[in-house]
Design an enzyme around this catalytic site. Structure first.
Site, mmCIF file in Angstrom:
data_model
loop_
_atom_site.group_PDB
_atom_site.id
_atom_site.type_symbol
_atom_site.label_atom_id
_atom_site.label_comp_id
_atom_site.label_asym_id
_atom_site.label_seq_id
_atom_site.Cartn_x
_atom_site.Cartn_y
_atom_site.Cartn_z
ATOM 1 C CE LYS A 22 -2.328 2.697 3.520
ATOM 2 N NZ LYS A 22 -1.363 3.346 4.322
ATOM 3 C CG ASN A 23 2.207 2.880 3.532
ATOM 4 O OD1 ASN A 23 1.074 3.305 3.261
ATOM 5 N ND2 ASN A 23 2.576 2.572 4.769
ATOM 6 N NE ARG A 93 -3.646 10.713 8.614
ATOM 7 C CZ ARG A 93 -4.292 9.707 9.153
ATOM 8 N NH1 ARG A 93 -4.035 8.483 8.767
ATOM 9 N NH2 ARG A 93 -5.194 9.909 10.074
ATOM 10 C CB CYS A 117 -4.772 13.650 12.859
ATOM 11 S SG CYS A 117 -3.677 14.760 12.019
ATOM 12 N NE ARG A 122 0.263 10.673 9.683
ATOM 13 C CZ ARG A 122 0.005 9.620 8.907
ATOM 14 N NH1 ARG A 122 -1.191 9.081 8.889
ATOM 15 N NH2 ARG A 122 0.947 9.107 8.156
ATOM 16 C CB ILE A 124 3.430 17.997 5.591
ATOM 17 C CG1 ILE A 124 2.545 19.231 5.383
ATOM 18 C CG2 ILE A 124 2.584 16.752 5.661
ATOM 19 C CD1 ILE A 124 1.943 19.295 3.971
ATOM 20 C CG ASP A 305 2.677 1.724 9.538
ATOM 21 O OD1 ASP A 305 2.356 2.588 10.374
ATOM 22 O OD2 ASP A 305 2.978 1.994 8.366
ATOM 23 N NE ARG A 397 -6.901 5.040 4.646
ATOM 24 C CZ ARG A 397 -5.975 5.169 5.588
ATOM 25 N NH1 ARG A 397 -6.316 5.196 6.850
ATOM 26 N NH2 ARG A 397 -4.703 5.313 5.288
HETATM 27 C C1 EPZ Z 1 4.412 6.857 6.525
HETATM 28 O O1 EPZ Z 1 3.714 8.010 7.002
HETATM 29 C C2 EPZ Z 1 3.365 5.773 6.416
HETATM 30 N N1 EPZ Z 1 2.345 6.201 5.479
HETATM 31 C C3 EPZ Z 1 2.750 5.477 7.779
HETATM 32 O O2 EPZ Z 1 1.909 4.361 7.618
HETATM 33 C C4 EPZ Z 1 3.872 5.123 8.767
HETATM 34 O O3 EPZ Z 1 3.339 4.993 10.061
HETATM 35 C C5 EPZ Z 1 4.959 6.200 8.767
HETATM 36 O O4 EPZ Z 1 5.427 6.456 7.426
HETATM 37 C C6 EPZ Z 1 6.161 5.812 9.603
HETATM 38 O O5 EPZ Z 1 6.739 4.632 9.107
HETATM 39 C C7 EPZ Z 1 2.587 6.145 4.172
HETATM 40 O O6 EPZ Z 1 3.635 5.707 3.725
HETATM 41 C C8 EPZ Z 1 1.501 6.580 3.273
HETATM 42 P P1 EPZ Z 1 6.692 10.062 8.532
HETATM 43 P P2 EPZ Z 1 4.439 9.426 6.949
HETATM 44 O O7 EPZ Z 1 6.768 11.336 7.775
HETATM 45 O O8 EPZ Z 1 5.351 9.440 5.786
HETATM 46 C C9 EPZ Z 1 7.208 13.414 11.958
HETATM 47 C C10 EPZ Z 1 -0.096 3.158 7.682
HETATM 48 O O9 EPZ Z 1 -0.784 2.685 8.608
HETATM 49 N N2 EPZ Z 1 7.167 14.390 10.851
HETATM 50 O O10 EPZ Z 1 7.761 9.055 8.332
HETATM 51 O O11 EPZ Z 1 3.388 10.464 7.003
HETATM 52 C C11 EPZ Z 1 5.865 12.740 12.162
HETATM 53 O O12 EPZ Z 1 5.014 13.520 12.975
HETATM 54 C C12 EPZ Z 1 0.478 4.529 7.799
HETATM 55 O O13 EPZ Z 1 0.108 2.547 6.615
HETATM 56 C C13 EPZ Z 1 7.376 15.710 11.124
HETATM 57 O O14 EPZ Z 1 7.588 16.122 12.270
HETATM 58 O O15 EPZ Z 1 5.263 9.385 8.272
HETATM 59 C C14 EPZ Z 1 6.281 11.436 12.783
HETATM 60 O O16 EPZ Z 1 6.472 11.611 14.161
HETATM 61 C C15 EPZ Z 1 0.097 5.193 9.059
HETATM 62 N N3 EPZ Z 1 7.340 16.615 10.074
HETATM 63 C C16 EPZ Z 1 7.638 11.121 12.125
HETATM 64 O O17 EPZ Z 1 8.088 12.362 11.582
HETATM 65 C C17 EPZ Z 1 7.127 16.209 8.796
HETATM 66 O O18 EPZ Z 1 7.126 17.043 7.895
HETATM 67 C C18 EPZ Z 1 7.612 10.099 11.002
HETATM 68 O O19 EPZ Z 1 6.576 10.416 10.074
HETATM 69 C C19 EPZ Z 1 6.915 14.846 8.528
HETATM 70 C C20 EPZ Z 1 6.947 13.950 9.576
#
Ligand code: EPZ
Length: 428
Positions: A22-23, A93, A117, A122, A124, A305, A397
């Site tokens: 998926k991701n 997302r 959320c 979350r 960006i 995850d 999803r």
């Molecule tokens: C990806 O989300 C996955 N989603 C998530 O899977 C997964 O939990 C996550 O990576 C961590 O492995 C997809 O790939 C679509 P991150 P993502 O940016 O990319 C912080 C599922 O169930 N952060 O790696 O959005 C954030 O708050 C989903 O399949 C910032 O602070 O996660 C978090 O604490 C849920 N600023 C950490 O980084 C930013 O700009 C990691 O988030 C971006 C992130």
């Protein structure tokens, strides 16, 4: 309202084939916007998030067709719009990948912030920092993120936090920029590598994905090709945990065992039997499972995850297990649902302390998000009696045919409409 009705206590035995990731799919499909030619994408999972991202591409003007149930042909040559609609972006997302892809293609993107959320905020901000480093101006006005550049220029981007989404998004924006962009402290997840491989298959020049330094040499144009998405690490891990949870014996097929190492190691530590083959993993169990501590970490650490799923399993393993969530601020919200099964879990911030009980008991519960839904399913498979799981839209999803795959392994699970009058005991 649809629900799963599950009669617990059945061992899972047999073989299950894992779908495409998926991701990876939700990033590779919008990445096709960068390509002026035909992209053939195989091993696409049949899940709601893919339906939504496909609808968004069509809305933008892409020609998209399924050549079989899991293969997509996407042609974005005639896409002229860089403005994604709220009604669709709000449903997922990963719609944030549209910003990187549209910016990379048109130097302009207008995309509403990603959908709600479920487990805390979350942000960006690191995606935006990366776009700005590449020369874009990013603003937020009337509910839309607008990114614009006269010309994208390569840059050196250091990620303050390891972020999957920001790493991929910056890669997408940089792939056609002038010069060589370097992302330092990049995420190393298998789907980051998959997106880089997809882009390279389409004509890009991305090196180092899978390490913490990724170098993207901008190329003028991406012209198309064929690509196969990797198997879903998290779906595979979910079935591995479910096999251990039911004292089952399951061959999990179409996996990349290397991607599963942290889960394999944890299950072995817990006394499950895990055998690795070229592209499959067998999980079985001879004795009782043992308690374990788990700390989630970016890849190659234990994936966040799979945290809700392993918590479900450990909630019925005698002894005290401590789970530390170090990726997300607030990913234990589903624990209140697990307590309905009789699980004894205390949460303090990012730490959950589980006092394993002898036996969980079936209960009506909700899937509060996607992986929380998988956690409820695992608890239900272990529990004595009948469980009803509501809010299946979250599970749909991201898991393809979850109930069929489980049923073929011997689980007693049906999807029902809550209005159906049958007695639960008759249908499971
Ligand atoms: C990806 O989300 C996955 N989603 C998530 O899977 C997964 O939990 C996550 O990576 C961590 O492995 C997809 O790939 C679509 P991150 P993502 O940016 O990319 C912080 C599922 O169930 N952060 O790696 O959005 C954030 O708050 C989903 O399949 C910032 O602070 O996660 C978090 O604490 C849920 N600023 C950490 O980084 C930013 O700009 C990691 O988030 C971006 C992130």
């Amino acid at each position: 309202m649809e629900k799963f009705v599950i009669m617990g206590g059945k061992r899972l035995v047999g073989e299950v084939t894992i779908s495409g990731a998926k991701n990876a799919a939700v990033a590779v499909i919008p990445a096709a916007l960068l390509v002026e030619g035909v992209c053939r994408i195989e091993n696409v999972p049949s899940i709601k998030d893919v339906d939504v991202i496909v609808d968004i591409l069509k809305y933008l003007g892409a020609k998209v067709k399924y050549t079989d149930s899991h293969s997509l042909e996407i042609n974005c040559e005639r896409v002229r719009s860089f403005s994604a609609p709220y009604e669709l972006t709000d449903r997922m997302r990963a719609s944030y990948y549209l910003i990187g892809a549209l910016l990379g293609r048109f130097n302009h993107a207008e995309v509403p912030p990603p959908g709600g959320c479920n487990f805390g905020c979350r942000p960006i901000d690191m995606h935006i920092k990366g776009f700005e480093a590449l020369g874009a101006k990013v603003s937020f006005d009337r509910g839309v993120i607008e990114a614009h550049a006269t010309k994208l220029q390569a840059a050196q981007v250091f990620m303050d936090i390891v972020s999957v989404g920001a790493t991929i998004n910056i890669m997408l924006a940089a792939v056609r920029a002038e010069g060589t962009t370097v992302i330092e402290n990049a995420a190393k997840e298998p789907h980051v590598v998959d997106v880089a491989n997809f882009l390279n298959a389409m004509g890009a020049d991305v090196k180092g994905a899978g390490t913490d330094i990724i170098k993207i040499r901008g190329v003028g144009k991406l012209s198309g090709g064929t690509y196969t998405i990797i198997p879903d690490q998290i779906e595979a891990g979910t079935f591995m945990i479910a096999a251990a949870a039911t004292a089952g014996d399951v061959l999990v097929k179409n996996v990349i065992p290397k991607h599963m190492e942290s889960i394999t190691a944890k299950l072995i530590e817990m006394n499950a039997r895990v055998e690795e083959f070229d592209d499959s993993i067998r999980v079985s169990r001879e004795g009782e499972l043992q308690k374990a501590n788990v700390k989630t970490l970016p890849y190659p650490g234990f994936p966040t995850d799979l945290q809700p799923q392993i918590v479900a399993l450990l909630s019925a393993v005698p002894g005290t297990s401590v789970i530390t969530e170090s990726v997300w601020d607030n990913r234990f919200q589903y624990v209140s649902e697990l307590r309905r099964f009789g699980a004894q879990i205390n949460v303090d911030g990012r730490v959950a302390v589980i006092e394993g009980v002898e036996q969980l008991t079936g209960a009506p519960v909700r899937a509060t998000d996607l992986r929380a839904g998988a956690s409820m399913v695992i608890a239900a498979l272990m529990a004595q009696g009948v469980t009803e799981i509501y809010d299946l839209r979250h599970i749909d999803r991201g898991y393809e045919d979850l109930e069929d795959k489980l049923r073929r392994l011997g689980a007693q699970i049906v999807r029902k409409n809550d209005d159906t009058a049958d007695m639960v005991g008759e249908v499971v």
